[in-house]
Motif scaffolding. Structure first.
Motif, PDB file in Angstrom:
ATOM      1  N   HIS A   1       0.877  -1.171   0.000  1.00  0.00           N
ATOM      2  CA  HIS A   1       0.000   0.000   0.000  1.00  0.00           C
ATOM      3  C   HIS A   1       0.911   1.216   0.000  1.00  0.00           C
ATOM      4  CE1 HIS A   1       1.060  -0.477   4.180  1.00  0.00           C
ATOM      5  NE2 HIS A   1       0.220   0.422   4.656  1.00  0.00           N
TER       6      HIS A   1
ATOM      7  N   HIS B   1       1.192   3.879   2.331  1.00  0.00           N
ATOM      8  CA  HIS B   1       1.505   4.661   3.520  1.00  0.00           C
ATOM      9  C   HIS B   1       2.995   4.991   3.523  1.00  0.00           C
ATOM     10  CE1 HIS B   1      -2.326   3.292   5.865  1.00  0.00           C
ATOM     11  NE2 HIS B   1      -2.558   4.284   5.024  1.00  0.00           N
TER      12      HIS B   1
ATOM     13  N   HIS C   1       6.064   2.877   3.956  1.00  0.00           N
ATOM     14  CA  HIS C   1       6.318   1.853   2.933  1.00  0.00           C
ATOM     15  C   HIS C   1       6.758   2.465   1.604  1.00  0.00           C
ATOM     16  CE1 HIS C   1       4.363  -1.264   5.501  1.00  0.00           C
ATOM     17  NE2 HIS C   1       3.885  -0.144   6.035  1.00  0.00           N
TER      18      HIS C   1
ATOM     19  N   HIS D   1      -7.022  -2.823   6.515  1.00  0.00           N
ATOM     20  CA  HIS D   1      -6.093  -1.787   6.967  1.00  0.00           C
ATOM     21  C   HIS D   1      -6.697  -0.453   6.528  1.00  0.00           C
ATOM     22  CE1 HIS D   1      -2.172  -0.380   8.278  1.00  0.00           C
ATOM     23  NE2 HIS D   1      -1.976   0.262   7.139  1.00  0.00           N
TER      24      HIS D   1
ATOM     25  N   ASP E   1       0.513  -4.278   5.953  1.00  0.00           N
ATOM     26  CA  ASP E   1      -0.025  -4.057   7.277  1.00  0.00           C
ATOM     27  C   ASP E   1      -1.443  -4.628   7.312  1.00  0.00           C
ATOM     28  OD1 ASP E   1       2.223  -2.437   6.938  1.00  0.00           O
ATOM     29  OD2 ASP E   1       1.355  -0.709   7.879  1.00  0.00           O
TER      30      ASP E   1
HETATM   31 ZN   LIG Z   1      -0.139   1.178   6.639  1.00  0.00          ZN
END
Ligand SMILES: [Zn+2]
Ligand SMILES: [Zn+2]
Length: 284
Positions: free
Chosen positions: A70, A72, A75, A156, A179
């Motif tokens: 993803h 975020h 990451h 998530h 996550d």
């Molecule tokens: Zn995350």
């Protein structure tokens, strides 16, 4: 197959000497196929260690695939300074599902872009290819060299993705699930990840977001993360052989991590906390 752990921290990086053993960089893993395939999962600040590892493995192998769980920041933060992007001759494939109607190309073009970064991604010399991973992948398999990739959505905030990488030639398999908030996942989300871990057989390794303990979790319900106890339960019930817990909180220093790891291993000896710099290989 090998898995190199470039960064195992979640939320943000930390540089204090009290985290030297487990590491302070955020999520970035490198899956190394026996035939030279290189798949990076996530581009957190640990990506710079992955970059060093790539250079040391085979300097002439200039092809890599980056899968994003993803978008975020923990990451993604390592992406703009990923050196191979700046070098001619590199072939870099970036692949992810669509989140908030944004493709991986949209994200790369807006994140590696002024004013966030001095250069736009299109100005960087590597050959880049972007690929959208669809959401109907439970049965479909994508190949990258001799590695087969499957994935499923995770619960998530904003969504996330688990990946299963298999190497048919050696029989090795690994599932990366960060996550994820297991306790808030729907029955369907549980089934998807269970299947990813268990099918066609229990994975050799599960890397799981166990940011919290069961005692800590109630205060963080809805924040998008799981407990290490849930990781053990998932691994054992799906026939996974080994478990490494990842996405360590920035409050977890080495002393606390060592204590936690003792509890984890008392609960299931095949489980441990992931450490930055470790290299996993399938048990013979
Ligand atoms: Zn995350
Ligand atoms: Zn994260």
């Amino acid at each position: 197959m090998k898995v190199y752990f470039g960064g195992v921290r979640g939320g943000g990086p930390m540089t204090e000497p009290t985290c030297n053993e487990f590491g302070g960089d955020t999520t970035s893993f490198l899956i190394e196929g026996d035939a030279g395939e290189r798949i990076i999962i996530d581009a957190g600040t640990g990506l710079r260690h992955v970059q060093r590892r790539l250079a040391s493995l085979a300097p002439h192998n200039r092809a890599v695939c980056i899968l994003f769980s993803h978008y975020h920041l923990d990451h993604l933060a390592g992406l703009p300074s990923f050196q191979p992007l700046y070098e001619e001759g590199w072939n870099i494939e970036m692949a992810a599902r669509i989140f908030d109607e944004l493709t991986v190309e949209d994200i790369a073009a807006s994140f590696v872009n002024p004013p966030i970064w001095p250069l736009h991604i299109d100005e960087l010399k590597a050959t880049k290819r972007f690929r959208i991973l669809d959401d109907e992948s439970m049965e479909a398999t994508t190949a990258y060299g001799g590695l087969a990739i499957r994935w499923c959505p995770l619960h998530h905030p904003g969504g996330s993705t688990a990946f299963r990488i298999e190497e048919p030639a050696s029989g090795a398999s690994v599932v990366i699930a960060t996550d994820v908030e297991w306790a808030e996942s729907t029955a369907e989300e549980h089934r998807w990840l269970n299947e990813l871990c268990a099918t066609p057989h229990g994975a050799d390794l599960l890397v799981f977001d166990g940011k919290y303990t069961a005692d800590e979790y109630p205060a963080y319900r809805g924040w998008g993360h799981s407990t290490w106890q849930e990781g053990i339960e998932l691994a054992r019930s799906t026939g996974v052989k080994q478990l490494l817990i990842t996405h360590h909180d920035i409050t977890l220093d080495d002393a606390a991590a060592r204590t936690r790891e003792q509890e984890i291993q008392a609960a299931w000896p095949q489980a441990a906390l992931a450490r930055q710099g470790m290299i996993w290989t399938p048990a013979g």
